[in-house]
Design a protein around this motif. Structure first.
Motif, PDB file in Angstrom:
ATOM      1  N   GLY A 189      30.160  12.090  12.502  1.00  0.00           N
ATOM      2  CA  GLY A 189      31.478  11.801  12.682  1.00  0.00           C
ATOM      3  C   GLY A 189      31.988  13.225  13.577  1.00  0.00           C
ATOM      4  O   GLY A 189      31.586  13.262  14.558  1.00  0.00           O
ATOM      5  N   ARG A 190      33.358  13.456  12.874  1.00  0.00           N
ATOM      6  CA  ARG A 190      33.783  14.660  13.300  1.00  0.00           C
ATOM      7  C   ARG A 190      33.229  16.006  12.963  1.00  0.00           C
ATOM      8  O   ARG A 190      33.293  17.099  13.760  1.00  0.00           O
ATOM      9  N   ASP A 191      32.585  16.179  11.889  1.00  0.00           N
ATOM     10  CA  ASP A 191      32.021  17.034  11.037  1.00  0.00           C
ATOM     11  C   ASP A 191      30.652  17.712  11.856  1.00  0.00           C
ATOM     12  O   ASP A 191      29.991  16.893  12.073  1.00  0.00           O
ATOM     13  N   VAL A 192      30.613  18.975  12.303  1.00  0.00           N
ATOM     14  CA  VAL A 192      29.446  19.416  12.676  1.00  0.00           C
ATOM     15  C   VAL A 192      28.636  20.510  11.815  1.00  0.00           C
ATOM     16  O   VAL A 192      29.318  21.563  11.540  1.00  0.00           O
ATOM     17  N   ALA A 193      27.312  20.573  11.713  1.00  0.00           N
ATOM     18  CA  ALA A 193      26.675  21.423  10.985  1.00  0.00           C
ATOM     19  C   ALA A 193      26.109  22.346  12.057  1.00  0.00           C
ATOM     20  O   ALA A 193      25.279  21.854  12.855  1.00  0.00           O
ATOM     21  N   TRP A 194      26.230  23.713  12.192  1.00  0.00           N
ATOM     22  CA  TRP A 194      25.944  24.420  13.490  1.00  0.00           C
ATOM     23  C   TRP A 194      24.553  24.701  13.090  1.00  0.00           C
ATOM     24  O   TRP A 194      23.958  24.821  11.879  1.00  0.00           O
ATOM     25  N   GLU A 195      23.610  24.815  14.193  1.00  0.00           N
ATOM     26  CA  GLU A 195      22.212  25.283  14.096  1.00  0.00           C
ATOM     27  C   GLU A 195      22.304  27.050  13.864  1.00  0.00           C
ATOM     28  O   GLU A 195      23.341  27.553  13.697  1.00  0.00           O
ATOM     29  N   SER A 196      21.003  27.485  13.690  1.00  0.00           N
ATOM     30  CA  SER A 196      20.906  28.838  13.441  1.00  0.00           C
ATOM     31  C   SER A 196      20.791  29.520  14.908  1.00  0.00           C
ATOM     32  O   SER A 196      19.651  29.187  15.542  1.00  0.00           O
TER      33      SER A 196
END
Length: 295
Positions: free
Chosen positions: A234-241
């Motif tokens: 959705g709108r939420d993003v989990a950042w990569e390393s």
């Protein structure tokens, strides 16, 4: 059900962010930070910066709370609770000049903006806003309702380059990407695949990809500067390393937000690296086994 904030409220502010904070309510965009004037200190002529109210209703309570001790911040922060009819609004970072029982309208002065110990040193003064159901505990840090921004947002393409136009002890601002129509609408740095990026990339664990005017939120990979930077739900993003490099030097990250001011540009968070005004900067993103994470 999300609580909507429209253009009538947001137009009082030059900048906003749903995700650019490690505070729990920002993790899924359940709080918004609203920036009413430029800079970190007084507005003009030595007068304290005044916070315009983002809500209308009756003041229920005001409380003073101790903030984490930091050299750049005041010792106390403040919580205001406002009954808006449908919800209870929680307002932070304002020393109130209103009292319980007062009726307020959108735009009324709430009090003096406070530079609290909850702020990172590169964060400008702002009004923090979230909403609770009337039967919820309004004093707890968690439990806020989702927020929806109901105003057009335009994504600006950026190639990772720019010239430094402003510096502080912990940050530098570039002249790119530039706002094509300052004051008229909110813009933000566009992801390669659509949407506007919001949050601390990558010094906070997650951020957001906000729908632009005519676009919709979507699931899947999110990229910037040709590099996958996270995964959206959705709108939420989990950042990569990742490591964020500026002219080959690792910096803390990028501060991403929506703004409508003429001096909009990419903001580098770089407390350990100095850049001079006029210096040309190239930002790159690279995979990392040890990314900088502050929250």
């Amino acid at each position: 059900m999300a609580v909507s904030l429209g253009a009538d409220v947001l137009s009082q502010y030059r900048r906003f962010s749903l995700y650019n904070s490690p505070y729990v309510a920002h993790e899924q965009g359940h709080a918004i930070d609203l920036y009413p004037d430029a800079g970190l200190g007084p507005a003009t002529d030595g007068e304290p910066s005044i916070a315009p109210s983002p809500v209308a209703g009756e003041v229920l309570d005001t409380r003073t709370v101790r903030a984490p001790p930091k050299s750049h911040a005041e010792a106390d922060d403040h919580l205001l609770l406002v009954d808006t009819g449908e919800h209870v609004a929680r307002v932070l970072h304002v020393e109130p000049t209103v009292s319980p029982g007062d009726s307020i309208a959108v735009g009324d002065p709430l009090g003096r903006l406070v530079r609290a110990g909850f702020f990172a040193p590169w964060v400008d003064n702002h009004v923090h806003l979230e909403f609770r159901s009337p039967d919820a505990n309004s004093y707890r840090a968690s439990g806020s309702l989702p927020l929806a921004v109901e105003c057009p947002i335009v994504g600006l393409d950026w190639d990772g380059t720019g010239r430094v136009v402003e510096t502080g002890d912990t940050y530098a601002v570039l002249d790119a990407p530039s706002h094509p129509d300052p004051g008229e609408r909110f813009v933000g740095i566009a992801a390669d695949d659509g949407g506007v990026l919001d949050g601390g990339l990558i010094h906070y664990t997650g951020g957001g990809a906000l729908a632009t005017d005519g676009d919709r939120e979507r699931d899947g990979a999110v990229s910037l500067l040709g590099r996958a930077v996270g995964h959206a739900s959705g709108r939420d993003v989990a950042w990569e390393s990742l490591d964020v490099l500026a002219n080959g030097e690792r910096i803390t990250g990028l501060s991403l937000f929506c703004g409508r001011e003429a001096d909009f540009g990419a903001k580098l968070v770089c407390p350990d690296t100095e850049f001079a005004c006029g210096e040309r900067v190239t930002v790159e993103l690279h995979p990392s086994d040890d990314p900088i994470r502050l929250g």
